[in-house]
Design a protein around this motif. Structure first.
Motif, PDB file in Angstrom:
ATOM      1  N   ASP A  80       0.832  -1.208   0.000  1.00 35.16           N
ATOM      2  CA  ASP A  80       0.000   0.000   0.000  1.00 35.16           C
ATOM      3  C   ASP A  80       0.864   1.254   0.000  1.00 35.16           C
ATOM      4  N   ALA A  81       1.898   1.264   0.834  1.00 39.15           N
ATOM      5  CA  ALA A  81       2.775   2.435   0.932  1.00 39.15           C
ATOM      6  C   ALA A  81       3.469   2.700  -0.402  1.00 39.15           C
ATOM      7  N   LEU A  82       3.969   1.647  -1.030  1.00 36.48           N
ATOM      8  CA  LEU A  82       4.645   1.816  -2.316  1.00 36.48           C
ATOM      9  C   LEU A  82       3.684   2.308  -3.389  1.00 36.48           C
ATOM     10  N   ALA A  83       2.486   1.756  -3.433  1.00 36.05           N
ATOM     11  CA  ALA A  83       1.492   2.202  -4.426  1.00 36.05           C
ATOM     12  C   ALA A  83       1.175   3.675  -4.213  1.00 36.05           C
ATOM     13  N   HIS A  84       1.039   4.088  -2.973  1.00 32.06           N
ATOM     14  CA  HIS A  84       0.752   5.489  -2.665  1.00 32.06           C
ATOM     15  C   HIS A  84       1.919   6.373  -3.103  1.00 32.06           C
ATOM     16  N   TYR A  85       3.134   5.940  -2.818  1.00 32.93           N
ATOM     17  CA  TYR A  85       4.329   6.704  -3.201  1.00 32.93           C
ATOM     18  C   TYR A  85       4.429   6.831  -4.724  1.00 32.93           C
ATOM     19  N   PHE A  86       4.207   5.725  -5.433  1.00 31.99           N
ATOM     20  CA  PHE A  86       4.234   5.783  -6.899  1.00 31.99           C
ATOM     21  C   PHE A  86       3.144   6.706  -7.428  1.00 31.99           C
ATOM     22  N   GLN A  87       1.970   6.695  -6.811  1.00 32.99           N
ATOM     23  CA  GLN A  87       0.905   7.588  -7.235  1.00 32.99           C
ATOM     24  C   GLN A  87       1.341   9.047  -7.103  1.00 32.99           C
ATOM     25  N   GLN A  88       1.932   9.382  -5.964  1.00 29.12           N
ATOM     26  CA  GLN A  88       2.391  10.757  -5.748  1.00 29.12           C
ATOM     27  C   GLN A  88       3.475  11.151  -6.749  1.00 29.12           C
ATOM     28  N   LEU A  89       4.467  10.280  -6.913  1.00 26.75           N
ATOM     29  CA  LEU A  89       5.575  10.577  -7.823  1.00 26.75           C
ATOM     30  C   LEU A  89       5.107  10.742  -9.263  1.00 26.75           C
ATOM     31  N   ASN A 128       4.511  17.705 -14.854  1.00 27.02           N
ATOM     32  CA  ASN A 128       5.784  18.375 -15.128  1.00 27.02           C
ATOM     33  C   ASN A 128       6.316  19.154 -13.937  1.00 27.02           C
ATOM     34  N   GLU A 129       6.055  18.639 -12.744  1.00 24.02           N
ATOM     35  CA  GLU A 129       6.566  19.275 -11.539  1.00 24.02           C
ATOM     36  C   GLU A 129       7.957  18.736 -11.239  1.00 24.02           C
ATOM     37  N   GLU A 130       8.819  19.617 -10.778  1.00 29.11           N
ATOM     38  CA  GLU A 130      10.154  19.188 -10.374  1.00 29.11           C
ATOM     39  C   GLU A 130      10.031  18.435  -9.048  1.00 29.11           C
ATOM     40  N   ILE A 131      10.804  17.382  -8.914  1.00 23.30           N
ATOM     41  CA  ILE A 131      10.752  16.581  -7.693  1.00 23.30           C
ATOM     42  C   ILE A 131      12.138  16.601  -7.050  1.00 23.30           C
ATOM     43  N   SER A 132      12.285  17.424  -6.050  1.00 23.24           N
ATOM     44  CA  SER A 132      13.560  17.543  -5.346  1.00 23.24           C
ATOM     45  C   SER A 132      13.749  16.351  -4.404  1.00 23.24           C
ATOM     46  N   GLU A 133      14.971  16.229  -3.902  1.00 20.90           N
ATOM     47  CA  GLU A 133      15.237  15.171  -2.922  1.00 20.90           C
ATOM     48  C   GLU A 133      14.384  15.382  -1.683  1.00 20.90           C
ATOM     49  N   GLU A 134      14.195  16.640  -1.317  1.00 22.60           N
ATOM     50  CA  GLU A 134      13.362  16.951  -0.155  1.00 22.60           C
ATOM     51  C   GLU A 134      11.909  16.525  -0.398  1.00 22.60           C
ATOM     52  N   ALA A 135      11.412  16.777  -1.603  1.00 19.25           N
ATOM     53  CA  ALA A 135      10.044  16.384  -1.945  1.00 19.25           C
ATOM     54  C   ALA A 135       9.900  14.864  -1.928  1.00 19.25           C
ATOM     55  N   GLN A 136      10.910  14.158  -2.443  1.00 19.02           N
ATOM     56  CA  GLN A 136      10.871  12.703  -2.421  1.00 19.02           C
ATOM     57  C   GLN A 136      10.832  12.195  -0.987  1.00 19.02           C
ATOM     58  N   GLN A 137      11.641  12.805  -0.140  1.00 16.38           N
ATOM     59  CA  GLN A 137      11.688  12.422   1.275  1.00 16.38           C
ATOM     60  C   GLN A 137      10.325  12.653   1.936  1.00 16.38           C
ATOM     61  N   GLU A 138       9.728  13.803   1.652  1.00 11.34           N
ATOM     62  CA  GLU A 138       8.428  14.139   2.228  1.00 11.34           C
ATOM     63  C   GLU A 138       7.347  13.171   1.750  1.00 11.34           C
ATOM     64  N   MET A 139       7.325  12.882   0.442  1.00 12.65           N
ATOM     65  CA  MET A 139       6.334  11.953  -0.096  1.00 12.65           C
ATOM     66  C   MET A 139       6.503  10.558   0.494  1.00 12.65           C
ATOM     67  N   ALA A 140       7.753  10.131   0.657  1.00 17.70           N
ATOM     68  CA  ALA A 140       8.023   8.818   1.243  1.00 17.70           C
ATOM     69  C   ALA A 140       7.508   8.761   2.677  1.00 17.70           C
ATOM     70  N   VAL A 197       5.069  10.604   4.013  1.00 18.88           N
ATOM     71  CA  VAL A 197       3.606  10.620   3.978  1.00 18.88           C
ATOM     72  C   VAL A 197       3.065   9.241   3.584  1.00 18.88           C
ATOM     73  N   ALA A 198       3.700   8.606   2.599  1.00 18.57           N
ATOM     74  CA  ALA A 198       3.236   7.305   2.108  1.00 18.57           C
ATOM     75  C   ALA A 198       3.601   6.165   3.048  1.00 18.57           C
TER      76      ALA A 198
END
Length: 81
Positions: free
Chosen positions: A30-39, A46-58, A60-61
């Motif tokens: 479930d967590a991985l599916a949620h993370y992939f959905q966000q990414l 076309n949004e930039e995804i910074s390392e900080e954003a990846q960390q935050e999404m991870a 949350v997911a």
């Protein structure tokens, strides 16, 4: 399975699980599916995804932060296929 996450993201999570450097447990699905959905949503917008954003999404997911680089590499290969 979380009904708010479309099945296609579970399919991507399952494919990732077959290629992941570290084995993926059923409890992570479930967590991985949620993370992939966000990414992927951000990428499609076309949004930039910074390392900080990846960390935050991870966070949350509920994805282990140690998977972030492995997932990024997987999506890069997946996107090039």
């Amino acid at each position: 399975m979380n009904n708010d996450i479309p099945l296609k993201y579970y399919d991507i999570a399952d494919e990732y699980a077959t290629e992941a450097a570290k084995p993926v447990g059923d409890d992570e699905r479930d967590a991985l599916a949620h993370y992939f959905q966000q990414l992927i949503t951000r990428l499609m917008n076309n949004e930039e995804i910074s390392e900080e954003a990846q960390q935050e999404m991870a966070t949350v997911a509920g994805v282990d932060a140690q998977r972030i680089d492995d997932i990024a590499e997987f999506l890069n290969r997946w996107g090039n296929e």
